[in-house]
Design a protein around this motif. Structure first.
Motif, PDB file in Angstrom:
ATOM      1  N   LYS A   7      21.385 -58.175 -66.204  1.00  0.00           N
ATOM      2  CA  LYS A   7      21.190 -59.609 -66.046  1.00  0.00           C
ATOM      3  C   LYS A   7      22.389 -60.270 -65.374  1.00  0.00           C
ATOM      4  O   LYS A   7      22.251 -61.277 -64.705  1.00  0.00           O
ATOM      5  CB  LYS A   7      20.945 -60.268 -67.401  1.00  0.00           C
ATOM      6  CG  LYS A   7      19.612 -59.919 -67.999  1.00  0.00           C
ATOM      7  CD  LYS A   7      19.430 -60.619 -69.313  1.00  0.00           C
ATOM      8  CE  LYS A   7      18.106 -60.247 -69.926  1.00  0.00           C
ATOM      9  NZ  LYS A   7      17.896 -60.900 -71.210  1.00  0.00           N
ATOM     10  N   GLU A   8      23.567 -59.733 -65.556  1.00  0.00           N
ATOM     11  CA  GLU A   8      24.771 -60.324 -64.997  1.00  0.00           C
ATOM     12  C   GLU A   8      24.967 -59.956 -63.535  1.00  0.00           C
ATOM     13  O   GLU A   8      25.764 -60.566 -62.856  1.00  0.00           O
ATOM     14  CB  GLU A   8      25.992 -59.872 -65.794  1.00  0.00           C
ATOM     15  CG  GLU A   8      26.013 -60.377 -67.220  1.00  0.00           C
ATOM     16  CD  GLU A   8      27.152 -59.773 -68.015  1.00  0.00           C
ATOM     17  OE1 GLU A   8      27.805 -58.832 -67.511  1.00  0.00           O
ATOM     18  OE2 GLU A   8      27.387 -60.230 -69.139  1.00  0.00           O
ATOM     19  N   MET A   9      24.251 -58.956 -63.048  1.00  0.00           N
ATOM     20  CA  MET A   9      24.421 -58.496 -61.683  1.00  0.00           C
ATOM     21  C   MET A   9      23.377 -59.142 -60.773  1.00  0.00           C
ATOM     22  O   MET A   9      22.292 -59.484 -61.201  1.00  0.00           O
ATOM     23  CB  MET A   9      24.278 -56.977 -61.629  1.00  0.00           C
ATOM     24  CG  MET A   9      25.343 -56.261 -62.438  1.00  0.00           C
ATOM     25  SD  MET A   9      25.071 -54.510 -62.587  1.00  0.00           S
ATOM     26  CE  MET A   9      25.157 -53.984 -60.919  1.00  0.00           C
ATOM     27  N   GLY A  10      23.692 -59.325 -59.501  1.00  0.00           N
ATOM     28  CA  GLY A  10      22.732 -59.794 -58.515  1.00  0.00           C
ATOM     29  C   GLY A  10      22.592 -61.304 -58.459  1.00  0.00           C
ATOM     30  O   GLY A  10      23.367 -62.051 -59.034  1.00  0.00           O
ATOM     31  N   ARG A  11      21.534 -61.729 -57.745  1.00  0.00           N
ATOM     32  CA  ARG A  11      21.282 -63.151 -57.542  1.00  0.00           C
ATOM     33  C   ARG A  11      20.709 -63.794 -58.799  1.00  0.00           C
ATOM     34  O   ARG A  11      20.024 -63.151 -59.570  1.00  0.00           O
ATOM     35  CB  ARG A  11      20.267 -63.331 -56.417  1.00  0.00           C
ATOM     36  CG  ARG A  11      20.846 -63.009 -55.076  1.00  0.00           C
ATOM     37  CD  ARG A  11      19.860 -62.981 -53.972  1.00  0.00           C
ATOM     38  NE  ARG A  11      18.820 -63.996 -54.027  1.00  0.00           N
ATOM     39  CZ  ARG A  11      17.954 -64.187 -53.062  1.00  0.00           C
ATOM     40  NH1 ARG A  11      17.989 -63.429 -51.987  1.00  0.00           N
ATOM     41  NH2 ARG A  11      17.027 -65.105 -53.158  1.00  0.00           N
ATOM     42  N   PRO A  12      20.944 -65.077 -58.970  1.00  0.00           N
ATOM     43  CA  PRO A  12      20.330 -65.770 -60.110  1.00  0.00           C
ATOM     44  C   PRO A  12      18.812 -65.876 -59.914  1.00  0.00           C
ATOM     45  O   PRO A  12      18.317 -65.895 -58.788  1.00  0.00           O
ATOM     46  CB  PRO A  12      20.978 -67.149 -60.096  1.00  0.00           C
ATOM     47  CG  PRO A  12      21.571 -67.301 -58.761  1.00  0.00           C
ATOM     48  CD  PRO A  12      21.834 -65.933 -58.223  1.00  0.00           C
ATOM     49  N   ILE A  13      18.088 -65.970 -61.003  1.00  0.00           N
ATOM     50  CA  ILE A  13      16.636 -66.008 -60.955  1.00  0.00           C
ATOM     51  C   ILE A  13      16.172 -67.387 -60.499  1.00  0.00           C
ATOM     52  O   ILE A  13      16.677 -68.407 -60.954  1.00  0.00           O
ATOM     53  CB  ILE A  13      16.050 -65.691 -62.346  1.00  0.00           C
ATOM     54  CG1 ILE A  13      16.458 -64.279 -62.751  1.00  0.00           C
ATOM     55  CG2 ILE A  13      14.544 -65.835 -62.355  1.00  0.00           C
ATOM     56  CD1 ILE A  13      16.100 -63.937 -64.168  1.00  0.00           C
ATOM     57  N   ARG A  14      15.177 -67.409 -59.591  1.00  0.00           N
ATOM     58  CA  ARG A  14      14.607 -68.669 -59.109  1.00  0.00           C
ATOM     59  C   ARG A  14      13.512 -69.130 -60.060  1.00  0.00           C
ATOM     60  O   ARG A  14      12.927 -68.345 -60.788  1.00  0.00           O
ATOM     61  CB  ARG A  14      13.975 -68.481 -57.742  1.00  0.00           C
ATOM     62  CG  ARG A  14      14.948 -68.107 -56.675  1.00  0.00           C
ATOM     63  CD  ARG A  14      14.211 -67.984 -55.380  1.00  0.00           C
ATOM     64  NE  ARG A  14      15.059 -67.361 -54.383  1.00  0.00           N
ATOM     65  CZ  ARG A  14      14.637 -66.912 -53.235  1.00  0.00           C
ATOM     66  NH1 ARG A  14      13.374 -67.001 -52.924  1.00  0.00           N
ATOM     67  NH2 ARG A  14      15.461 -66.369 -52.388  1.00  0.00           N
ATOM     68  N   GLY A  15      13.176 -70.408 -60.011  1.00  0.00           N
ATOM     69  CA  GLY A  15      12.074 -70.942 -60.796  1.00  0.00           C
ATOM     70  C   GLY A  15      10.745 -70.482 -60.213  1.00  0.00           C
ATOM     71  O   GLY A  15      10.646 -70.109 -59.043  1.00  0.00           O
ATOM     72  N   TYR A  16       9.704 -70.493 -61.028  1.00  0.00           N
ATOM     73  CA  TYR A  16       8.387 -70.089 -60.573  1.00  0.00           C
ATOM     74  C   TYR A  16       7.735 -71.198 -59.758  1.00  0.00           C
ATOM     75  O   TYR A  16       7.931 -72.372 -60.030  1.00  0.00           O
ATOM     76  CB  TYR A  16       7.484 -69.782 -61.772  1.00  0.00           C
ATOM     77  CG  TYR A  16       7.905 -68.577 -62.560  1.00  0.00           C
ATOM     78  CD1 TYR A  16       7.865 -67.312 -62.006  1.00  0.00           C
ATOM     79  CD2 TYR A  16       8.329 -68.713 -63.868  1.00  0.00           C
ATOM     80  CE1 TYR A  16       8.249 -66.208 -62.731  1.00  0.00           C
ATOM     81  CE2 TYR A  16       8.712 -67.612 -64.613  1.00  0.00           C
ATOM     82  CZ  TYR A  16       8.663 -66.359 -64.035  1.00  0.00           C
ATOM     83  OH  TYR A  16       9.038 -65.268 -64.760  1.00  0.00           O
ATOM     84  N   ARG A  43      15.320 -73.181 -51.521  1.00  0.00           N
ATOM     85  CA  ARG A  43      14.400 -73.561 -52.586  1.00  0.00           C
ATOM     86  C   ARG A  43      13.287 -74.431 -51.997  1.00  0.00           C
ATOM     87  O   ARG A  43      13.544 -75.441 -51.368  1.00  0.00           O
ATOM     88  CB  ARG A  43      15.133 -74.332 -53.669  1.00  0.00           C
ATOM     89  CG  ARG A  43      14.284 -74.531 -54.898  1.00  0.00           C
ATOM     90  CD  ARG A  43      15.139 -74.976 -56.010  1.00  0.00           C
ATOM     91  NE  ARG A  43      15.571 -73.781 -56.703  1.00  0.00           N
ATOM     92  CZ  ARG A  43      16.190 -73.782 -57.855  1.00  0.00           C
ATOM     93  NH1 ARG A  43      16.495 -74.907 -58.418  1.00  0.00           N
ATOM     94  NH2 ARG A  43      16.531 -72.663 -58.437  1.00  0.00           N
ATOM     95  N   ARG A  44      12.048 -74.026 -52.194  1.00  0.00           N
ATOM     96  CA  ARG A  44      10.886 -74.744 -51.675  1.00  0.00           C
ATOM     97  C   ARG A  44      10.503 -75.875 -52.622  1.00  0.00           C
ATOM     98  O   ARG A  44      10.462 -75.677 -53.832  1.00  0.00           O
ATOM     99  CB  ARG A  44       9.727 -73.763 -51.526  1.00  0.00           C
ATOM    100  CG  ARG A  44       8.447 -74.362 -51.051  1.00  0.00           C
ATOM    101  CD  ARG A  44       8.342 -74.232 -49.555  1.00  0.00           C
ATOM    102  NE  ARG A  44       7.180 -74.959 -49.100  1.00  0.00           N
ATOM    103  CZ  ARG A  44       6.304 -74.477 -48.267  1.00  0.00           C
ATOM    104  NH1 ARG A  44       6.437 -73.267 -47.799  1.00  0.00           N
ATOM    105  NH2 ARG A  44       5.293 -75.202 -47.872  1.00  0.00           N
ATOM    106  N   THR A  45      10.209 -77.048 -52.074  1.00  0.00           N
ATOM    107  CA  THR A  45       9.786 -78.182 -52.880  1.00  0.00           C
ATOM    108  C   THR A  45       8.311 -78.433 -52.625  1.00  0.00           C
ATOM    109  O   THR A  45       7.894 -78.634 -51.494  1.00  0.00           O
ATOM    110  CB  THR A  45      10.574 -79.455 -52.506  1.00  0.00           C
ATOM    111  OG1 THR A  45      11.960 -79.169 -52.653  1.00  0.00           O
ATOM    112  CG2 THR A  45      10.201 -80.609 -53.396  1.00  0.00           C
TER     113      THR A  45
END
Length: 76
Positions: A7-16, A43-45
């Motif tokens: 969980k600490e590695m890589g990119r942060p999780i995006r919202g669904y 990030r798409r709106t």
């Protein structure tokens, strides 16, 4: 020194993205025939066609481009 967890590695999780009321065939057709999505700073709106309010994951974006509230009003 302890190892980092996955969980600490890589990119942060995006919202669904918002849920949609389309059939699987319509989704596949749109995904396979569409181009690359245009995003704003990664990030798409998604916005409702009527009230211009931002629609996020737990809310539903209907095929007519409206949020749940506006979709119910338009059906009446």
């Amino acid at each position: 020194m302890p190892r980092k967890t996955k969980k600490e590695m890589g990119r942060p999780i995006r919202g669904y993205p918002p849920r949609i009321d389309a059939t699987p065939e319509q989704i596949a057709n749109r995904v396979l025939n569409g181009g690359r999505p245009k995003s704003h700073y990664g990030r798409r709106t998604y916005r409702c066609k009527d009230c211009r309010e931002s629609v996020r994951y737990p809310d539903t974006m209907h095929e007519d481009g409206r949020c749940s509230k506006c979709h119910k009003k338009a059906r009446r």
